[in-house]
Design a protein around this motif. Structure first.
Motif: not given
Length: 505
Positions: A212-213, A218-232
């Motif tokens: 569902d939405e 949650a999946a999009a937020l997880e991708r954002l978190r992983l991208n943030g970790l990579r940027v960090e």
């Protein structure tokens, strides 16, 4: 606990949904209750009217005989019995001529006041009373109270309102539980989003099994978190690399500074060495030149063998070349050390050119070359060092003679441009130079034409020394040359070195 408490504040989505649904249920229930009460009241009023009309008709018939017999007392008694039953508020019997024959009013009811105030709490009915013969004997007026109807209606409304309130509470509970079930995952995702926004990239993102939405969020937020970790991680790596580069730059800067300091020391040592050596060599060379001159002049008689005279000429020529090299080295060392001092005066440029022409006349004649001089009329005098100007011009003429074939043309030109600069050029139609050759000719100890330089002995210092001398004058030296077409060397003195400009200043 703080985040959980935040989810139950009045601004949360679930509370707004619950309040909206509850308000909707209450409003709908109130409207439904009002409509139901209105319908119930209309129905009761209708029933009351029908019953009252039937009662008026039946009771009127019972009064026909007493009225026919003029038994008004019986009529009064029957009215009183009627008033004691049901919701009768009043009853009146009038004769045909309108005379009141009997009347009963309950609790001070006044038909006249009721009609005047148009009260809706009473219903009035009129019935003409006829005898068996069909003759009208009177009129029955009956007033019925609707208070019972209102009481019953309000009781029904209260019952409906109570039922609606219970339904609203039940609906609120059901909606709250349903919304809580729906928004619980959204609340957890929101909490995770807030923590990630505060910089906590290690936050775990709740994931749902439904597609569902909220699960997609949650999946999009997880991708954002992983991208943030990579940027960090990239930023940490960049900071480490930057720190390493800064350290390396600091080290290299220190090394370059140390090397520059050592080079400056070596250059100063070289300059001092050249200056000292030049002074040390000048003394014996001057003696060699002096004694060779005396021997060439035969000051103390003939030398004897003819070969001695040739040796003396060779000794004098070699000594002259060597003293010229030493003078150039000494001048370069002084210029580079910043110790060369100009002896400035007003210099007649045309006179200097003519003096240099006489010095090179023999060399020009031996090469069958032509030397032309073009001096602009009214050329101002130059404020400068005459000896240095003579040295510059001699070096330029020497190079032109050296690299111009027999029968060639050498031209010396002096003029002033519109900006007030004094310019002097030496042009030839000799072998010329490439761009690379021009760059080499300006460097010390290098020759633009190595083969040609071996034919004519030279130190490779002439143009380099001229260029440095022109810097002392705040002037410039420019070389225009093409291989096989010749070379033009132009020296330019700034306007302030014109004698006229200095006087006007």
């Amino acid at each position: 606990m703080q985040h959980k408490h935040a989810r139950f504040t009045g601004t949360s989505i679930r509370n707004r949904i619950v309040m909206t649904v509850l308000a909707t249920v209450v409003v709908v229930s109130m409207i439904s209750t009002a409509l139901s009460g209105q319908e119930h009241a209309a129905r009761l009023i209708g029933d009351l009217k029908a019953e009252s009309q039937v009662l008026t008709s039946v009771f009127g018939d019972t009064l026909a005989d007493p009225l026919w017999d003029y038994d008004y007392e019986m009529v009064q008694q029957r009215l009183e019995r009627l008033a004691a039953t049901g919701s009768i508020a009043g009853a009146r019997v009038l004769a045909i001529d309108g005379e009141k024959l009997a009347e009963v009013m309950v609790e001070g009811f006044s038909p006249d006041a009721a009609d005047a105030n148009a009260q809706g709490d009473f219903l009035g009915f009129d019935r003409e009373i006829t005898a068996e013969t069909g003759e009208a004997v009177g009129t029955l007026s009956l007033w019925v109270s609707t208070a019972g109807v209102s009481t019953e209606v309000w009781k029904a409304v209260r019952d409906d309102a109570t039922t609606a309130a219970v339904l609203a509470v039940i609906s609120a509970v059901i909606v709250f539980l349903g919304v809580n079930l729906i928004t619980d995952s959204l609340a957890r995702v929101t909490d995770a989003m807030v923590r990630i926004g505060e910089g906590d990239l290690d936050t775990l993102i709740p994931s749902g099994s439904r597609n569902d939405e909220i699960s997609r969020m949650a999946a999009a937020l997880e991708r954002l978190r992983l991208n943030g970790l990579r940027v960090e991680q990239a930023e940490r790596g960049l900071r480490r690399a930057n720190a390493y580069l800064e350290q390396r730059v600091t080290q290299r800067t220190a090394e370059v500074e140390k090397a520059r300091f050592q080079a400056e020391q070596a250059n100063r040592a070289k300059t001092e060495f050249l200056a000292n050596m030049s002074h040390d060599l000048r003394t014996p060379l001057n003696a060699i030149l002096g004694f060779s001159e005396m021997m060439r002049a035969r000051a103390f008689g003939p030398l004897g063998d003819q070969r001695y005279e040739e040796y003396v000429d060779d000794i004098h020529h070699s000594g002259s070349l060597l003293i010229a090299l030493i003078n150039d080295l000494l001048d370069i060392s002084k210029v580079e050390a910043g110790k060369y001092e100009l002896t400035e005066e007003n210099v007649d440029i045309e006179q200097v050119i003519q003096g240099c022409q006489r010095q090179v006349a023999a060399a020009v004649a031996s090469a069958s070359q032509r030397l032309c001089i073009e001096v602009a009329p009214d050329l101002p005098a130059l404020w400068g060092d005459k000896r240095v100007l003579v040295q510059i011009l001699n070096n330029l003429l020497s190079n032109a003679i050296k690299f111009t074939p027999e029968g060639g043309l050498i031209t010396v030109t002096a003029w002033s441009d519109p900006q007030g600069r004094l310019l002097l050029s030496v042009a030839d139609n000799g072998i010329g130079m490439t761009e690379e050759g021009v760059a080499k000719a300006l460097r010390p100890f290098e020759h633009a034409h190595s083969a040609r330089a071996r034919e004519h002995k030279g130190t490779g210092l002439g143009l380099h020394l001229c260029d440095n001398f022109m810097r002392l004058f705040d002037g410039s030296l420019e070389i225009a040359s093409r291989a096989g077409e010749g070379t033009t060397v132009t020296i330019a003195f700034p306007p302030e070195r014109a004698a006229g400009a200095r006087r006007s200043a």
